[in-house]
Every structure is written in structure tokens, then in C-alpha cells.
Design an enzyme around this catalytic site. Structure first.
Site, mmCIF file in Angstrom:
data_model
loop_
_atom_site.group_PDB
_atom_site.id
_atom_site.type_symbol
_atom_site.label_atom_id
_atom_site.label_comp_id
_atom_site.label_asym_id
_atom_site.label_seq_id
_atom_site.Cartn_x
_atom_site.Cartn_y
_atom_site.Cartn_z
ATOM 1 N N TYR A 163 13.182 51.107 3.282
ATOM 2 C CA TYR A 163 12.327 50.955 4.463
ATOM 3 C C TYR A 163 13.182 50.861 5.732
ATOM 4 O O TYR A 163 12.978 51.596 6.706
ATOM 5 C CB TYR A 163 11.414 49.717 4.358
ATOM 6 N N GLU A 173 15.402 45.692 13.164
ATOM 7 C CA GLU A 173 14.872 45.976 11.831
ATOM 8 C C GLU A 173 15.335 44.943 10.803
ATOM 9 O O GLU A 173 14.587 44.576 9.919
ATOM 10 C CB GLU A 173 15.234 47.397 11.393
ATOM 11 N N ASP A 193 6.664 50.078 4.659
ATOM 12 C CA ASP A 193 6.668 48.632 4.427
ATOM 13 C C ASP A 193 5.277 48.212 3.934
ATOM 14 O O ASP A 193 4.457 49.085 3.585
ATOM 15 C CB ASP A 193 7.069 47.892 5.716
ATOM 16 N N CYS A 229 -12.268 48.581 11.303
ATOM 17 C CA CYS A 229 -12.400 50.042 11.141
ATOM 18 C C CYS A 229 -13.041 50.699 12.355
ATOM 19 O O CYS A 229 -12.732 51.843 12.665
ATOM 20 C CB CYS A 229 -13.198 50.349 9.882
ATOM 21 N N THR A 231 9.270 38.752 8.854
ATOM 22 C CA THR A 231 9.119 37.809 9.972
ATOM 23 C C THR A 231 8.051 38.341 10.922
ATOM 24 O O THR A 231 8.015 39.536 11.194
ATOM 25 C CB THR A 231 10.457 37.682 10.742
HETATM 26 S S1 SF4 Z 1 -10.695 53.042 8.712
HETATM 27 FE FE1 SF4 Z 1 -10.421 50.882 8.245
HETATM 28 S S2 SF4 Z 1 -9.523 50.805 6.190
HETATM 29 FE FE2 SF4 Z 1 -9.294 52.904 6.937
HETATM 30 S S3 SF4 Z 1 -7.248 52.973 7.846
HETATM 31 FE FE3 SF4 Z 1 -8.680 52.486 9.486
HETATM 32 S S4 SF4 Z 1 -8.760 50.224 9.595
HETATM 33 FE FE4 SF4 Z 1 -7.807 50.820 7.623
#
Ligand code: SF4
Length: 360
Positions: free
Chosen positions: A122, A39, A140, A201, A45
Site C-alpha cells: 500500500y 505515508e 488500504d 450514498c 492513524t
Molecule cells: S454508493 Fe454508497 S456504498 Fe457505493 S461506493 Fe458510494 S458511498 Fe459506498
């Protein structure tokens, strides 16, 4: 927690983490000293640069006592090349404090950990949850980004008020049974899927819950007062199609991509994407359309700006009148015109979908 269920977020994230986590050396140990070293070493990094240092460091200082007894020069010699040398000094000082105050055992409580040199909230949260199963959050930059998008936090995340709110949300989300795995799942998601630009997403376990994604606004979060290299411009376009034809408009010369044929739409001043799109189609092609589901997301970077928004599938209520700047053309003909490149992809995808549907 508003519209989102903490239990659902937790369950989805943990299942995703169990199936997708990267195999990293500090994830193969339950030894608090090794977790502590990781950590400190990984603050600011990248994992790929930090890993060889982690292994070298532990080979040279295999126990907390050996690190506490080492000279600063010896510690810095192993750290050399990694940068941020204050971390090496702090890690050695933390080892000395653990030997003096805690008899050489890494303390378990968040408060005792947070009192060690160089331990921010954190790092204390990460060590307490990962090494000892204490249900505390570890927030973080990656976790901040995930929460800001998931909850569509409108406040500037560089400000203390937004940071407090994100910490509170993280504290409510953290799994009481598997806090370490949960915190690592959030960090892992931020590092590998919910990345700063162009988050993936469609690969995300929270896709159906994420408020920013559902609004097509992933690129707008987290909100930060720091200026972006390319300002974000919200856009919306309509894939207006029926009977194998598609509606195109010519982008005015003098504008970005000027002269190319384009799906109707463009920059949007109105907040509501659908209302802005209906306005644009009316203005550019003189027709009303029924706006269907979102077809795809737009995330396009140009030299001085970034377009962010959506393309919607639309059906015209009547056929448009062709003119110099409006065409209602068969798809194959549309694909022979000079087109905005990502609009070409949208039209090709529509053709692909329709031929798949016909074949099935
Ligand atoms: S849906 Fe997209 S914007 Fe929402 S947490 Fe998942 S990757 Fe991130």
C-alpha cells in the site's frame, strides 16, 4: 470489469475529488520525502491526530539526510504519543537505506520503494503514484471497502484470494494520467463518504454505478469473517398508500418494537427484497400490492442487532380489511398512533412530497 466501466468510475471519482478534497499539508507538496513521511506516519492513524506530528516531524527532520543521521531516541522523541513506534523505527531505517542505496533520492519505482524497510504494497503504491505519477494502485482499508461495495464482492476480504481480486480491480481502475489523484480520491471517498457504517450514498459520485447500493446492500459489504458487534438482519418494508391513506400493521408483542404500529414487512428470509415484501404484505394484511421504487434505505442499530434494508413505495390492488392488527388509516391519524420511529419519518416524507406535488 463486468458491468462497470473503469473510465466512468475514474472520471466521476476524479471530478468529485477535485471539487471535494480536503486541504491537507502533504497534499500541498510534490516533495517525495514529505510524501513518504506522511505515508509512514498515517498508517493506522487518523488524519486529525497525525497532522500535528507530521508538521513537528518535518520541522525537526527537514531532509532525508537529517533523518538518516538522527539517533533513534531523537526520532522516537518526536513520535512520542502517536503510538505504533515500529513505524518511526522503519521510517528512520528507510531514510538510511535511501541515503545508502539511492544517494539520498527517494526511488521512483514501485519495486525499489517496496524493498525499503516498513514499506508494504500500500505505502509503496501510494508514494509511487502520488510522488512520481507511477500508475500503480494503493489499496488500504478504505479502498478495500469502496471496491468491495462498488463491485459487490461476495468473498471474505480478510482472505488472500479476495485481496488479490480487489488489487486487480484497483489496478485496472487507476488513472494512467493522474494515478496519485485517483488513489487519493478512492481513499478520500472511503474516509469521508463510503464510511464503514451508514455510508452517505446520496452524496457519493458512484451512487448510480455502485452494485451494492443498487441492491440496497451497502451494509453487507465488505464481507468479513470477523463477527460484528451487532449482527445485521436484512429487512424490507412497504409504504403502502393510496388516496391519503396508509397501511399499518401492529408488530407482535415479544418482538423487537413489539406493540408499535409499523409499515408491513420486517425481517426477510428471501434474498429478493421485492418478493419478500410481497410475501410479507400478503401474510400480514391479506392483500396484493404493486411494488414501486425504493422509497428509502433502512439502517437502524438496536442494542443487539442492526436492521439493514429498504422501504418500497407500494400501491394496493384492493383495500385491506381492518382488524386488530391491520389499519388502513388517513395519514394524519396514522401519525397520531405509536409508530416505529423511522416509519413515522417515511409517512411524514410521503405527506411532504404529496403536498409539494399538489402545490406544483
Ligand atoms: S454508493 Fe454508497 S456504498 Fe457505493 S461506493 Fe458510494 S458511498 Fe459506498
Amino acid at each position: 470489469m463486468g458491468e462497470l466501466s473503469a473510465i466512468e468510475v475514474r472520471t466521476r471519482l476524479l471530478a468529485w475529488y477535485d471539487a471535494n478534497r480536503r486541504d491537507l499539508p502533504w497534499r500541498r507538496t510534490a516533495d517525495p520525502y514529505r510524501i513518504l513521511v506522511a505515508e509512514y506516519l498515517l498508517q493506522r492513524t487518523r488524519i486529525v491526530s497525525g497532522t500535528p506530528y507530521y508538521e513537528r516531524f518535518l520541522a525537526r527532520f527537514p531532509s532525508i539526510e537529517e533523518l538518516a543521521a538522527a539517533s533513534l531516541d531523537d526520532v522516537l522523541a518526536v513520535w512520542e504519543g502517536l503510538g505504533f513506534y515500529g513505524r518511526a523505527r522503519n521510517l528512520r531505517a528507510a531514510a538510511q537505506a535511501i541515503v545508502e542505496r539511492h544517494g539520498g533520492r527517494v526511488p521512483e519505482s514501485f519495486a525499489e520503494l517496496a524493498a525499503l524497510p516498513g514499506m508494504g504494497p500500500y505505502t509503496a503504491g501510494a508514494v509511487a503514484s502520488i510522488a512520481f505519477g507511477v500508475p500503480v494502485p494503493a489499496v488500504d482499508g478504505n479502498v478495500t471497502r469502496v471496491i468491495a461495495r462498488l463491485f459487490r464482492i461476495p468473498d471474505d476480504v480478510t482472505r488472500a484470494a479476495a485481496q488479490r481480486r480487489i488489487l486487480e480491480i484497483a489496478a485496472r481502475l487507476v488513472s494512467p494520467e493522474r494515478p496519485g489523484a485517483f488513489n487519493q480520491s478512492m481513499m478520500e471517498l472511503g474516509a469521508t463518504v463510503c464510511t464503514p457504517s451508514s455510508p452517505s450514498c446520496t452524496r457519493c459520485p458512484l451512487e448510480r454505478l455502485c452494485l451494492a447500493h443498487l441492491a440496497g446492500e451497502e451494509d453487507w459489504f465488505p464481507v468479513s469473517r470477523r463477527p460484528r458487534a451487532s449482527p445485521l438482519v436484512p429487512v424490507v418494508f412497504g409504504l403502502v398508500a393510496a388516496d391519503g391513506r396508509v397501511l399499518l400493521v401492529r408488530r407482535p408483542s415479544g418482538q423487537l418494537l413489539g406493540g408499535l404500529w409499523s409499515l408491513p414487512g420486517g425481517d426477510r428470509a428471501r434474498k429478493d427484497e421485492r418478493a419478500a415484501l410481497a410475501d410479507a404484505v400478503r401474510r400480514q394484511a391479506g392483500i396484493e400490492v404493486d411494488i414501486g421504487a425504493r422509497w428509502s434505505r433502512v439502517s437502524q442499530t438496536f442494542s443487539h442487532r442492526k436492521w439493514s434494508g429498504s422501504i418500497y413505495r407500494c400501491t394496493p390492488r384492493r383495500m385491506p380489511e381492518p382488524s386488530d392488527s391491520v389499519r388502513w388509516v388517513p395519514r394524519e391519524e396514522a401519525l397520531r398512533l405509536p409508530l416505529v420511529p423511522f416509519h413515522r419519518e417515511a409517512i411524514e416524507a410521503l405527506a411532504g412530497l404529496e403536498s409539494f406535488e399538489r402545490a406544483n
